[in-house]
Design an enzyme around this catalytic site. Sequence first.
Site, PDB file in Angstrom:
ATOM      1  N   HIS A  72       4.125   6.885  -4.655  1.00 35.05           N
ATOM      2  CA  HIS A  72       5.579   6.709  -4.684  1.00 35.05           C
ATOM      3  C   HIS A  72       5.941   5.229  -4.748  1.00 35.05           C
ATOM      4  CE1 HIS A  72       4.630   5.984  -0.447  1.00 35.05           C
ATOM      5  NE2 HIS A  72       5.823   5.427  -0.290  1.00 35.05           N
ATOM      6  N   ASP A  79       9.242   2.946  -2.955  1.00 35.87           N
ATOM      7  CA  ASP A  79      10.157   3.186  -1.835  1.00 35.87           C
ATOM      8  C   ASP A  79      11.613   3.285  -2.294  1.00 35.87           C
ATOM      9  OD1 ASP A  79       8.150   3.176   0.133  1.00 35.87           O
ATOM     10  OD2 ASP A  79       8.247   0.993   0.335  1.00 35.87           O
ATOM     11  N   ARG A 124       6.877  -2.228   9.125  1.00 37.38           N
ATOM     12  CA  ARG A 124       7.267  -2.387   7.716  1.00 37.38           C
ATOM     13  C   ARG A 124       8.695  -2.927   7.604  1.00 37.38           C
ATOM     14  NH1 ARG A 124       7.437   3.150   4.708  1.00 37.38           N
ATOM     15  NH2 ARG A 124       9.371   3.318   5.859  1.00 37.38           N
ATOM     16  N   HIS A 143       2.619   2.994  -4.492  1.00 33.77           N
ATOM     17  CA  HIS A 143       1.633   2.893  -3.416  1.00 33.77           C
ATOM     18  C   HIS A 143       1.374   4.273  -2.812  1.00 33.77           C
ATOM     19  CE1 HIS A 143       5.546   2.145  -1.507  1.00 33.77           C
ATOM     20  NE2 HIS A 143       5.045   2.553  -0.376  1.00 33.77           N
TER      21      HIS A 143
HETATM   22  C1  SIN Z   1       4.456   3.385   3.048  1.00 36.57           C
HETATM   23  O1  SIN Z   1       5.301   2.498   3.105  1.00 36.57           O
HETATM   24  O2  SIN Z   1       4.526   4.262   2.189  1.00 36.57           O
HETATM   25  C2  SIN Z   1       3.312   3.394   4.045  1.00 36.57           C
HETATM   26  C3  SIN Z   1       2.156   2.612   3.559  1.00 36.57           C
HETATM   27  C4  SIN Z   1       1.015   2.593   4.554  1.00 36.57           C
HETATM   28  O3  SIN Z   1       1.215   2.971   5.716  1.00 36.57           O
HETATM   29  O4  SIN Z   1      -0.077   2.193   4.192  1.00 36.57           O
END
Ligand code: SIN
Length: 273
Positions: free
Chosen positions: A100, A102, A262, A247
């Site tokens: 995906h 974000d 994050r 990612h």
């Molecule tokens: C995400 O922001 O999708 C999570 C990425 C991760 O935890 O590695």
Amino acid sequence: MSDTLLVRPMSGHAGAEIDNVDLSKPLCVEQKNGIRDALARHGVVFFRKQSITPAQHDRFARLFGEPTDVKMVDTVPDFPHMSLVAKAEEQLDNIGGGWHADQTFHDVPPWGTVLVARELPAFGGDTLFSSMGAAYEALSEGLKKMLDGLRAVHDNSMIGKLLASKTGKPHIPRTAVHPVVVRNPLTGRKSLFVNRAYTTHFEGWSERDSEALLSYLFIHGQRPEFQCRFRWEPGSIAFWDNIQVWHYAANDYHGQRRVMHRIAIKGTPLIAA
Ligand code: SIN
């Protein structure tokens, strides 16, 4: 130590590790611009052996723009813009366990994300990234030409409802329409801008008519040649360009705990190809 960043590409198309910078300290303009340029070129950059507090994480992210609001996941105490991306020992689902980008259901999606490792499993929990610039460039000229003229609808229903059922927070429906091919504002490079989590159909096409081509693009975008895979260590930080890469957080560490912090950074209007 001189201020010159050492940028080491990790694979043919995505990712570079950056050495010779301490993110706990304020950065000079050259360092900031060097990181921004490396991100534009490689789609995602990684820093290792860092030791930063949430306040230093916040200061680093704000160098590149204002943080986005956090609505659907828990946040770090005292940092309302910092998401807690956590999976506990007894949990089976993780956050981000599918390819995906974000929050592309916003009219102006976040352009970047800074993810800091706080607690890691002994093994597993890697994050994979795939270059949508490389994915676009590998398509045939005829398909590129067709995609250049298309726009697509991004809708948060599927993921939003799932999150709402798990967190008890209300699902706020959102949709946005974006060009299918966008240009990076620094390099001018074109990249594909659709993703399996949020893109439902092409503008002016039904979901049924869109399905075959979108499925093809979702599978094409996962080709290993376009990817890099990051093995987290204590002190690791990832900073990705949310417009240029997908990612995927690998969910292969059941029974162990993984905690990340994050911050997503507000973007600017997308540039159509
Ligand atoms: C995400 O922001 O999708 C999570 C990425 C991760 O935890 O590695």
